[in-house]
Enzyme design. Sequence first.
Site, PDB file in Angstrom:
ATOM      1  CG  ASP A  93      -0.281   0.024   2.550  1.00  9.78           C
ATOM      2  OD1 ASP A  93       0.746  -0.665   2.697  1.00  9.78           O
ATOM      3  OD2 ASP A  93      -0.753   0.731   3.463  1.00  9.78           O
ATOM      4  CD  GLU A 105       4.101   0.999   7.018  1.00 10.90           C
ATOM      5  OE1 GLU A 105       4.868   1.295   7.945  1.00 10.90           O
ATOM      6  OE2 GLU A 105       3.810   1.815   6.118  1.00 10.90           O
TER       7      GLU A 105
HETATM    8 ZN   LIG Z   1       6.832   2.130   4.196  1.00 12.75          ZN
END
Ligand SMILES: [Zn+2]
Length: 383
Positions: free
Chosen positions: A72, A138
């Site tokens: 991501d 994340e």
């Molecule tokens: Zn990163």
Amino acid sequence: MDPVALARDLLRCPSVTPAEGGALGLIAHVLEGAGFTVHRVTFAEPGTAPVENLYARIGTMGPHLVFAGHTDVVPPGEEAKWSHPPFAGEIVEGTLYGRGAVDMKGAVACALAATLDHLAARGDEPEGSISFLITGDEESIAVNGTVKLLQWAAERGEKFDHCILGEPSNAAQIGDTIKVGRRGSLNGTLVITGKQGHVAYPERADNPVRGLVTLMSALMAVPLDHGSAQFSASNLEFTSIDIGNPVVNLIPGEARARFNIRFNDCHSQVSLKTLIESRAADAARGRVRWHIDWEPSNADSFVAEPGAFVDLVSAAIKEVTGTAPALSTTGGTSDARFIKTYCPVLEFGLVGQTMHQVDERTALADLAMLTDIYRNILGRYFA
Ligand SMILES: [Zn+2]
């Protein structure tokens, strides 16, 4: 294997958290082709968007090395400001442009390329086990990603010996820095309670601004520590003062100040709270009514023990670049804070200079060099 084509294909997947954008599908395809068993697992919980994650392993024996990372990315911001479209993967004069180029699709591509090379050189049979633990959560709130993926893997009986997290650890050039730990992070709000009143009759009121200034000064006056063997000093930083009083003739009833603490291994969250509250109490001297609202934090400080694994990675870097890397604990938090509970983890990836910026980019030479280093690490690890 050339990591450039792979990195470019990954950059063309619009995987702004929580969207998968095709990135994990691409990785699954590459790993399945190399003989990995691939699991794609979606995690969700009330109030959050479901997020796809990937876990893949080849081999059944130890030692077990895991490459961790995320596909991501943060949003591109104003696309018109980019010299090259953020999801086009354009290459211009030896540089690959795109959101995620260094944070961290580029490093994921390098780890995949190095692993496939390593396996091909070994006749496709690893000497132990190699895994990929790749999350799609994340960059945002990080609740449906690495935390749950590690729990899921542990419930399946997966045991990791060492982990390399491919976050952009280097400051100026490939190989200058390994991150061997991270500071912890804790947020709080200092709340002072006074008594509202007319500004012309201060004797009938109790202005909380006075108490706020006194306690803030006290908390900023003395360092929290003087650093430790592997960390710089912990730091408390006030980030906002909030009174919200729109008028000029009113003494407010309450005043607040928000702060963040980045802390080293001299403290736990509990000991830090105790220290801050005792300093506030001393400054208040029983005359200021105050309390602190602490926000929950899952970011404790940690540091990898110096030893064989750090030495192995340092030696691999030095063989490729000619220079030994610095061991650092600077910067913000990362998913390493979750991984460290399961196995020793260090962070080594691309150069972080353009991460989260307009025109995020990496030199193609850096992708080649990082792939060389990962290949060298695999060679030494499974020697
Ligand atoms: Zn990163």
